[in-house]
Scaffold this active site. Structure first.
Site, short mmCIF file in Angstrom:
data_model
loop_
_atom_site.label_atom_id
_atom_site.label_comp_id
_atom_site.label_asym_id
_atom_site.label_seq_id
_atom_site.Cartn_x
_atom_site.Cartn_y
_atom_site.Cartn_z
N ASP A 155 -18.15 44.21 22.45
CA ASP A 155 -17.38 45.30 21.87
C ASP A 155 -16.18 45.58 22.78
O ASP A 155 -16.34 46.01 23.92
CB ASP A 155 -18.27 46.55 21.75
N ASP A 181 -12.63 44.12 16.56
CA ASP A 181 -12.87 44.27 18.00
C ASP A 181 -14.32 44.10 18.43
O ASP A 181 -14.67 44.47 19.56
CB ASP A 181 -12.34 45.62 18.48
N GLU A 182 -15.16 43.53 17.59
CA GLU A 182 -16.54 43.31 18.01
C GLU A 182 -17.16 42.13 17.28
O GLU A 182 -16.78 41.79 16.16
CB GLU A 182 -17.40 44.56 17.84
#
Length: 365
Positions: free
Chosen positions: A10, A113-114
């Protein structure tokens, strides 16, 4: 059978971190990245913010005007979606290189973003080696992109996802099978990934406060209240059990646009006009990549900043703007019949994407 090892990566306050990287003078300041509507200078909502801003109570999703009141000295920046996406693409390529080779999906990007990655073969099921892999990932991302991430490592997706939040920012947390109860059971049941506020409220009404409380409840009782599928899942999740595989499918990607109305309104003509423009942008993007879609989603955000979403799944993939407008219009009619609070923002999104194979008639839908 080899012990499963899953990592969840993350990126830390991703959009704001990129802005800090591009302008190091921002690092000691409160940075707020906003989805601006264009109505006025700070009309819109907070997309993300750095940890300095969070110390003032600023959070994702709140109106930018409220964030300004919480910290008038904060730096407010507009979202630069294309730029952030290009950074994300490079990071995801780094992460893919650490996923297990061989058969089956071992990488799953779940947002810009993860991502999850499987490292069972690479580590031989050894969580000490998995920690080293995690540190290598952090080192490579820092060296190549000058950004930090938080990593959770566990025996499945559920545990690794929850572990990545344990030491943010720039942390790494390993939860081996032997550590499951010590990690999970003290947590408030609302912290269990997959439990929303409604379910958490029902559980607390039953006297279930911690994950341990949930794990110790009889599954029959849970099934009687939540249904067979949900009740069984709750019991398993509280025990750290999750056998869901990583999946990376062409159809998992979505393409969409969202925009702010000129004024808060329930006027169908005004809203439909915006939907037509958004649909045109979506179709243009699909055409440029020769993609068709099967799922249509319309999102509305009202003047109280509450968000509502409805989706329709078509019988087969299409690539027609006419179909997109027809289905979006039907969903809009449902929203208008159910809502009395004026709409502020409207979005159109398509999913179930695949390469075009021909187009059938509108009347087939």
């Amino acid at each position: 059978m080899m012990q499963r090892v899953v990592l969840h990566i993350d990126m830390d306050y991703f959009f704001a971190a990129i802005e800090e990287r591009e302008n190091p003078e921002l690092r000691e300041k409160a940075v707020v990245v906003c989805m601006l509507s264009g109505r006025s200078e700070l009309s819109g909502s907070v997309s993300t913010c750095n940890y300095v801003a969070r110390e003032f109570g600023i959070r994702s999703g709140m109106p930018c005007s409220r964030a300004k009141k919480l910290n008038p000295e904060a730096v407010f920046l507009p979202v630069r979606k294309d730029f952030y996406t290009s950074v994300s693409d490079r990071i995801m390529e780094i992460l893919r290189s650490y996923a297990d080779p061989g058969n089956g999906d071992s990488f799953e990007q779940i947002s810009v973003d993860e991502a999850f990655l499987e490292s069972s073969e690479r580590t031989g099921g050894d969580f000490r080696l998995a920690f080293e892999v995690g540190m290598q990932i952090k080192k490579e991302i820092k060296e190549k992109e000058n950004l930090t991430c938080s990593i959770g490592i566990g025996p499945n997706k559920l545990i690794s996802k929850m572990a990545s939040s344990a030491k943010k920012p720039d942390g790494i947390t390993v939860v081996s099978p032997q550590d499951l109860e010590a990690f999970l059971w003290p947590l408030n049941v609302s912290k269990l990934w997959g439990i929303g506020s409604v379910t958490a409220g029902k559980l607390q009404e039953m006297g279930i406060v911690t994950v341990k409380d949930l794990a110790e409840r009889d599954v029959i009782e849970l099934i009687s209240i939540f249904g067979k599928s949900r009740g069984t899942w709750l019991k398993q999740a509280a025990s750290g059990i999750d056998d869901s595989p990583l999946k990376e499918r062409d159809g998992s990607e979505q393409i969409g646009r969202i925009a702010t109305l000129p004024e808060d309104s329930l006027d169908k003509k005004l809203i439909s006009s915006l939907i037509e423009r958004l649909a045109g942008d979506v179709i243009e993007k699909l055409d440029s990549r020769e993609l068709s879609f099967r799922i249509v989603t319309v999102t509305v955000i009202n003047s109280n900043f509450r968000m509502y979403t409805k989706s329709r799944t078509l019988s087969h993939p299409v690539s027609s703007k006419e179909v997109l407008l027809q289905v979006s219009g039907e969903i809009l009619d449902e929203f208008l019949s159910e809502n009395r609070t004026e709409f502020r923002r409207v979005g159109v999104r398509v999913g179930g994407l695949q390469k075009k194979k021909g187009q059938k008639s509108l009347f087939d839908y």
